[in-house]
Design a protein around this motif. Structure first.
Motif, PDB file in Angstrom:
ATOM      1  N   PHE A 179       0.849  -1.187   0.000  1.00  0.00           N
ATOM      2  CA  PHE A 179       0.000   0.000   0.000  1.00  0.00           C
ATOM      3  C   PHE A 179       0.886   1.237   0.000  1.00  0.00           C
ATOM      4  CE2 PHE A 179      -4.605   0.881   0.616  1.00  0.00           C
ATOM      5  CZ  PHE A 179      -4.528   2.251   0.401  1.00  0.00           C
ATOM      6  N   TYR A 180       1.112   1.784  -1.198  1.00  0.00           N
ATOM      7  CA  TYR A 180       1.923   3.001  -1.334  1.00  0.00           C
ATOM      8  C   TYR A 180       1.048   4.255  -1.285  1.00  0.00           C
ATOM      9  CZ  TYR A 180       6.001   0.298  -2.880  1.00  0.00           C
ATOM     10  OH  TYR A 180       7.065  -0.550  -2.947  1.00  0.00           O
ATOM     11  N   TRP A 181       0.130   4.365  -2.274  1.00  0.00           N
ATOM     12  CA  TRP A 181      -0.633   5.590  -2.462  1.00  0.00           C
ATOM     13  C   TRP A 181      -2.095   5.218  -2.645  1.00  0.00           C
ATOM     14  CZ3 TRP A 181       2.899   7.257  -7.140  1.00  0.00           C
ATOM     15  CH2 TRP A 181       4.169   7.599  -6.642  1.00  0.00           C
ATOM     16  N   THR A 182      -2.990   6.037  -2.173  1.00  0.00           N
ATOM     17  CA  THR A 182      -4.416   5.699  -2.330  1.00  0.00           C
ATOM     18  C   THR A 182      -4.805   5.634  -3.804  1.00  0.00           C
ATOM     19  OG1 THR A 182      -5.122   8.017  -2.147  1.00  0.00           O
ATOM     20  CG2 THR A 182      -5.051   6.734  -0.105  1.00  0.00           C
ATOM     21  N   TRP A 183      -4.154   6.439  -4.637  1.00  0.00           N
ATOM     22  CA  TRP A 183      -4.569   6.455  -6.054  1.00  0.00           C
ATOM     23  C   TRP A 183      -4.080   5.259  -6.857  1.00  0.00           C
ATOM     24  CZ3 TRP A 183      -2.477  10.779  -3.614  1.00  0.00           C
ATOM     25  CH2 TRP A 183      -1.105  10.944  -3.729  1.00  0.00           C
ATOM     26  N   ASP A 184      -3.294   4.389  -6.227  1.00  0.00           N
ATOM     27  CA  ASP A 184      -2.996   3.079  -6.834  1.00  0.00           C
ATOM     28  C   ASP A 184      -4.179   2.131  -6.710  1.00  0.00           C
ATOM     29  OD1 ASP A 184      -0.380   3.783  -7.333  1.00  0.00           O
ATOM     30  OD2 ASP A 184       0.378   2.903  -5.467  1.00  0.00           O
ATOM     31  N   CYS A 227       5.211   9.013   3.065  1.00  0.00           N
ATOM     32  CA  CYS A 227       6.376   9.247   2.207  1.00  0.00           C
ATOM     33  C   CYS A 227       6.356  10.701   1.760  1.00  0.00           C
ATOM     34  CB  CYS A 227       6.401   8.276   1.024  1.00  0.00           C
ATOM     35  SG  CYS A 227       5.134   8.541  -0.218  1.00  0.00           S
ATOM     36  N   ASP A 228       7.161  11.049   0.785  1.00  0.00           N
ATOM     37  CA  ASP A 228       7.187  12.428   0.308  1.00  0.00           C
ATOM     38  C   ASP A 228       5.971  12.765  -0.557  1.00  0.00           C
ATOM     39  OD1 ASP A 228       8.340  10.495  -1.389  1.00  0.00           O
ATOM     40  OD2 ASP A 228       9.285  12.036  -2.615  1.00  0.00           O
ATOM     41  N   VAL A 229       5.234  11.746  -0.973  1.00  0.00           N
ATOM     42  CA  VAL A 229       4.140  11.954  -1.923  1.00  0.00           C
ATOM     43  C   VAL A 229       2.772  11.840  -1.254  1.00  0.00           C
ATOM     44  CG1 VAL A 229       3.132  11.182  -4.098  1.00  0.00           C
ATOM     45  CG2 VAL A 229       5.604  11.019  -3.749  1.00  0.00           C
ATOM     46  N   ASP A 230       2.568  10.783  -0.476  1.00  0.00           N
ATOM     47  CA  ASP A 230       1.254  10.514   0.112  1.00  0.00           C
ATOM     48  C   ASP A 230       1.423  10.111   1.576  1.00  0.00           C
ATOM     49  OD1 ASP A 230      -1.475  10.148   0.362  1.00  0.00           O
ATOM     50  OD2 ASP A 230      -1.576   8.313  -0.836  1.00  0.00           O
ATOM     51  N   HIS A 231       0.322  10.229   2.321  1.00  0.00           N
ATOM     52  CA  HIS A 231       0.284   9.784   3.715  1.00  0.00           C
ATOM     53  C   HIS A 231      -1.036   9.027   3.864  1.00  0.00           C
ATOM     54  CE1 HIS A 231       0.802   9.413   7.890  1.00  0.00           C
ATOM     55  NE2 HIS A 231       1.108  10.637   8.236  1.00  0.00           N
ATOM     56  N   GLY A 285      -1.997  14.007  -0.068  1.00  0.00           N
ATOM     57  CA  GLY A 285      -2.829  12.833   0.192  1.00  0.00           C
ATOM     58  C   GLY A 285      -4.307  13.206   0.248  1.00  0.00           C
ATOM     59  N   VAL A 286      -4.599  14.357   0.839  1.00  0.00           N
ATOM     60  CA  VAL A 286      -6.001  14.772   0.978  1.00  0.00           C
ATOM     61  C   VAL A 286      -6.611  15.089  -0.383  1.00  0.00           C
ATOM     62  CG1 VAL A 286      -7.484  16.641   1.833  1.00  0.00           C
ATOM     63  CG2 VAL A 286      -5.877  15.518   3.385  1.00  0.00           C
ATOM     64  N   VAL A 287      -5.925  15.882  -1.205  1.00  0.00           N
ATOM     65  CA  VAL A 287      -6.539  16.220  -2.504  1.00  0.00           C
ATOM     66  C   VAL A 287      -6.564  14.992  -3.415  1.00  0.00           C
ATOM     67  CG1 VAL A 287      -5.864  18.651  -2.294  1.00  0.00           C
ATOM     68  CG2 VAL A 287      -4.462  17.097  -3.693  1.00  0.00           C
ATOM     69  N   GLY A 288      -5.614  14.095  -3.238  1.00  0.00           N
ATOM     70  CA  GLY A 288      -5.600  12.877  -4.052  1.00  0.00           C
ATOM     71  C   GLY A 288      -6.668  11.869  -3.643  1.00  0.00           C
ATOM     72  N   LEU A 289      -7.152  11.967  -2.425  1.00  0.00           N
ATOM     73  CA  LEU A 289      -8.141  11.001  -1.930  1.00  0.00           C
ATOM     74  C   LEU A 289      -9.566  11.562  -1.910  1.00  0.00           C
ATOM     75  CD1 LEU A 289      -8.856   8.263  -0.580  1.00  0.00           C
ATOM     76  CD2 LEU A 289      -8.331   9.330   1.629  1.00  0.00           C
ATOM     77  N   PHE A 290      -9.719  12.757  -1.352  1.00  0.00           N
ATOM     78  CA  PHE A 290     -11.076  13.294  -1.144  1.00  0.00           C
ATOM     79  C   PHE A 290     -11.779  13.608  -2.473  1.00  0.00           C
ATOM     80  CE2 PHE A 290     -11.688  14.304   3.515  1.00  0.00           C
ATOM     81  CZ  PHE A 290     -10.561  13.631   3.965  1.00  0.00           C
ATOM     82  N   THR A 291     -10.983  13.844  -3.539  1.00  0.00           N
ATOM     83  CA  THR A 291     -11.578  14.117  -4.857  1.00  0.00           C
ATOM     84  C   THR A 291     -12.276  12.896  -5.445  1.00  0.00           C
ATOM     85  OG1 THR A 291      -9.329  13.709  -5.700  1.00  0.00           O
ATOM     86  CG2 THR A 291     -10.065  16.004  -5.581  1.00  0.00           C
ATOM     87  N   LYS A 318      -8.236  14.594 -12.270  1.00  0.00           N
ATOM     88  CA  LYS A 318      -8.848  13.427 -12.925  1.00  0.00           C
ATOM     89  C   LYS A 318      -9.868  12.759 -12.006  1.00  0.00           C
ATOM     90  CE  LYS A 318      -4.898  12.459 -15.818  1.00  0.00           C
ATOM     91  NZ  LYS A 318      -3.549  11.882 -15.672  1.00  0.00           N
ATOM     92  N   ASN A 319      -9.497  12.619 -10.720  1.00  0.00           N
ATOM     93  CA  ASN A 319     -10.419  12.028  -9.750  1.00  0.00           C
ATOM     94  C   ASN A 319     -11.730  12.804  -9.711  1.00  0.00           C
ATOM     95  OD1 ASN A 319      -8.572  10.133  -8.887  1.00  0.00           O
ATOM     96  ND2 ASN A 319      -7.929  11.286  -7.073  1.00  0.00           N
ATOM     97  N   ALA A 320     -11.610  14.131  -9.650  1.00  0.00           N
ATOM     98  CA  ALA A 320     -12.800  14.983  -9.517  1.00  0.00           C
ATOM     99  C   ALA A 320     -13.700  14.805 -10.731  1.00  0.00           C
ATOM    100  CB  ALA A 320     -12.378  16.446  -9.360  1.00  0.00           C
ATOM    101  N   ALA A 321     -13.084  14.785 -11.909  1.00  0.00           N
ATOM    102  CA  ALA A 321     -13.863  14.605 -13.133  1.00  0.00           C
ATOM    103  C   ALA A 321     -14.601  13.262 -13.101  1.00  0.00           C
ATOM    104  CB  ALA A 321     -12.937  14.680 -14.350  1.00  0.00           C
TER     105      ALA A 321
END
Lengths: 397, 397, 397
Positions: free
Chosen positions: B24-29, B161-165, B210-216, B242-245
């Motif tokens: 489990f690296y990033w939620t968008w995976d 990490c530096d990208v997501d939490h 992480g928040v904008v990558g997940l909540f969208t 892309k998530n929001a769309a």
């Protein structure tokens, strides 16, 4: 009938309704029957362990330890006690945390307690602070439990505060009980809780306070001895006085180590800093006055050095009952000629009592485990009997 | 039917074939159903625990934690999650190891993973480094498993990490889901992920990212607000767009905190360093240019200080929906007048949200446990049902 | 019949009556059958683990680790081994303890062992000290057990002393046994235990000593190679000589790395400090002569630098049997061009042996677990069979 079952039957008769889900701060918060319960469960757990019977009552869960001062004995005792009951021990190392960033105690308390069943805290460095920290911490986790943040209510085992050191003093007392063949034999026994010289500075008051606050409940003659200026907290002296009156024993004070040792059945010679000095230090510390702290330290070391004759020498031991009083110490001791040039006790005296001293220490894990057991298990007497009957092996094969 | 069984039945309907034995690296995976599965298992494990049902699925095994930055919450959350499932937690303290001797990540990874089922890594300090370290580490243990060095394939939980939490942001989101009474109620809700002033320097970008990558992904209107020059990674902004769309929500940016807070249902005001500055720091660090790092720090602190008006004050909160948006924070916060003179949030605002904030944090151990559960258990729905049916007590007696 | 049961049947035939409740200091204290037992149990435990069968023989209990030198591999191996058998691992961090206060080893030993089943100690820094510390420690806990202070008798696993490194060397050997398809195939194989250049100083002697003290027992031709002045302890050389005579192998010494590598089946090139220098350092250390220690370090580094040609280069490897001897190392290695400019081994050589090197290391947790198993379980062959028959899952679901 096994010893554990006998002890469980005794436990059944005690009124201990107020121990379940309760914190353990100070021995004088607890009734005589509650203290009896701790000793009883400690002995029962030890008996079960000696017979290779598992006493795991938790299938998972955490014991959180917070040591705001260095520790070996108490750290390992807490870890052992948690392990004995099936809890994993998780240490909060403040150096690895973000707590320095001004986080409140309330926040830390909740953040480290998510799956904690028990919290062990040692905070003994500053008079007026240690107990306050523990109380603030536990109030926070209680609120956390009430508010649905925590799924279980963690309870406290005070691993030493500025006022009392209950796990130490109860281990000391259980050792004394076994030495004299039963709590009923303590009546009339004389114990000298005496100051002793140490080349180090600022040792906590919690051991002498804990001892006079606890031993006075068993009809003993408790003598507190120290040079002038080394007083303990007056509140604790009041407690000792009331205890002695209620138990039919006595509590007295003297400025002569020799008088205290005279015909004593038990001696507990140990260094501590005076209450007044520790209060001064707390204020300097709060003001961030490092120069003041350093000056105080020098002054106190010089003051200590005036009392090098307060030592548990062979001569001093000869004054005790039959020259062979039971020597107690919470360890580590400052041993003359071994760990320092001049200290609390002669090497020859200390050496003669090594085995009983280690035995004294060996009760601490069981005392801690008993405190946890009584705070967590709804019907501890029944639980002990079932553990015994079930006979699950701790070590298989 | 218990809540856990209901949740297990929901889980049965989800397509989560790609979670077993996966990192489990990033939620968008992860697919939407996979995220749903994490929330579902987290809630089920919590329900079981609240009903004193043991969720130990391991009879032995290790969870290895590696914290390359200080941590309290995440450290204890990981330890709790491991304990909940029956794993012992073993921390790799790089200071006590020989790693400094130029040992490769590949070697370390194998050496600490001999009996590890799960690896939790926090490495958030340097842009372009944290994720790389985790990936290199996990590639190495996968090879190690393939080559017969390790008997089991450890899987990763990215503890920042530096990208997501992901463990933080999914705990945040599970809190939001429960607050609004279900994930279906999030559609159209506005959340302001806003920069806020802090007197400290170099806070990671992984939370806002992480928040904008997940909540969208949940049909929400996600507004990212920050002063000019505090951009996050462009790649993550693309993902958010892309998530929001796809979810029927929106993702927008503003340089006005007030605009972002206007009518917001949820606010998440938090300091971070800019992506560009963090990239610069990474380069200086790689070059060993300490003077450059110090100069950069001074420049960034000065830049921060120009934006002290970016604070979650009472005034600012009044702009939100009914003046009572849900306030989120990953903790610890920089609280004006409590932990610092001027910080991210007014003490009165923070204090009003204490209980929800702690509750938000309380989901993290369960999110982590759910990630482990889904990566380790072949048929998680059946496993939850069997745990419930078996009803093994966590605390006996 | 499973591999574990086959191994258990082999174990039944071995005479290992002296392993129960015994410490493991040095391999040469043990009979050939006892060493066989360790290898057999290690393989059996690994087989059970690979088939997801739980090998927990303890339902609670502690493994105490004491690392007086940094460690990653051995630390994690010990923790893994304890976990595999059901023990919790408790580390004695001397920095967090009160041991500095002049406490005796005897006192510490008792204080940390209250519920300990096994003690793992690494103390390899000072010649004449490491083993002495372990022996003093274990004598103290044995007395503690006899005196009723400890409820169980903890046993030692030597995790490296100044004389031997048995868990490392036995892991090395088990790797070699599997590589060559059985212990019977080791007869006549040539192994070069060779000094190699390292830019660092004062590496312990315990690995080369452990290797020549162990490998000579299996009919191998063991060659110890080092520049003049890098001798190991003469006592261990004597042991190696006697072993070789008894096993039908040979033990020889050379000052030429090339000669040692010629036609070798196995090479173990590794840096160490000379016995004489380490004795000198121990004396300087005891005298508190820091200037002397610094001067010695400079002198030894300069001496090392005269032997940079002692490196496991591609050229050197070509001399070995078919140019492809099995390369061993205890890790971490000083790798030329990777972890240092000039070191023990060429990067290309090291890289070619990565998988076997990690496999070599992977035996250590099982070797340690086997040592614990044999010291704790009364009838280890029966226990292995019962574990196999019972088939309790390590990971449920």
């Amino acid at each position: 009938m096994s010893k554990a079952v006998e002890l469980a039957k005794h436990l059944q008769k005690l009124h201990i309704n107020n121990m379940y889900n309760e914190d353990f701060y100070w021995t004088w918060d607890k009734t005589g029957e509650e203290l009896d319960a701790v000793f009883t469960v400690a002995d029962a757990l030890r008996d079960l362990r000696e017979r290779n019977i598992s006493t795991r009552v938790f299938d998972s869960g955490l014991g959180i330890s917070i040591f705001r001062d260095n520790s070996t004995r108490t750290r390992f005792s807490f870890a052992s006690a948690c392990n004995l009951l099936g809890l994993a021990c998780q240490d909060l190392d403040e150096k690895k945390s973000q707590i320095a960033h001004g986080e409140t105690v309330r926040e830390t308390a909740n953040m480290v307690s998510f799956m904690a069943d028990v919290i062990g805290i040692r905070d003994d460095m500053y008079i007026g602070e240690g107990h306050k920290y523990q109380k603030t911490f536990m109030d926070a986790v209680q609120e956390g439990y009430r508010d649905g943040i925590l799924e279980q209510q963690p309870t406290l085992v005070n691993l030493q505060c500025d006022v009392d050191h209950p796990t130490q003093c109860m281990a000391d007392l259980l050792h004394v009980i076994h030495h004299f063949g039963g709590v009923e034999n303590l009546k009339g026994k004389k114990i000298a809780m005496s100051w002793a010289y140490s080349p180090s500075y600022g040792k906590p008051l919690s051991v002498p306070q804990g001892v006079v606050g606890l031993f006075t409940r068993f009809g003993m003659d408790v003598v507190l001895a120290h040079p002038e200026g080394y007083d303990i907290m007056p509140d604790v002296e009041d407690i000792a006085r009331k205890n002695a009156a209620a138990s039919g024993g006595s509590f007295s004070k003297t400025h002569s180590m020799a008088d205290a040792f005279q015909d004593a059945d038990i001696v507990y010679p140990k260094s501590w800093a005076s209450f007044a000095a520790m209060e001064e230090r707390t204020k300097l510390y709060a003001a961030g006055d490092q120069a003041g702290i350093d000056a105080l330290e020098q002054r106190l070391l010089a003051q200590n050095a005036e009392h090098k004759d307060w030592a548990c020498t062979e001569e001093m031991m000869k004054r005790t009952k039959d020259g062979s009083a039971l020597y107690l110490h919470c360890l580590p001791a400052d041993i003359t000629g071994l760990s320092c040039a001049e200290g609390e006790v002669d090497n020859s005296v200390f050496d003669r009592y090594l085995v009983p001293l280690y035995k004294e220490a060996s009760y601490k894990p069981y005392i801690i485990a008993a405190m946890i057991f009584l705070a967590k298990v709804r019907d501890p007497a029944r639980a002990l009997m079932e553990l015994d009957a079930r006979g699950g092996q701790r070590k298989h094969f």
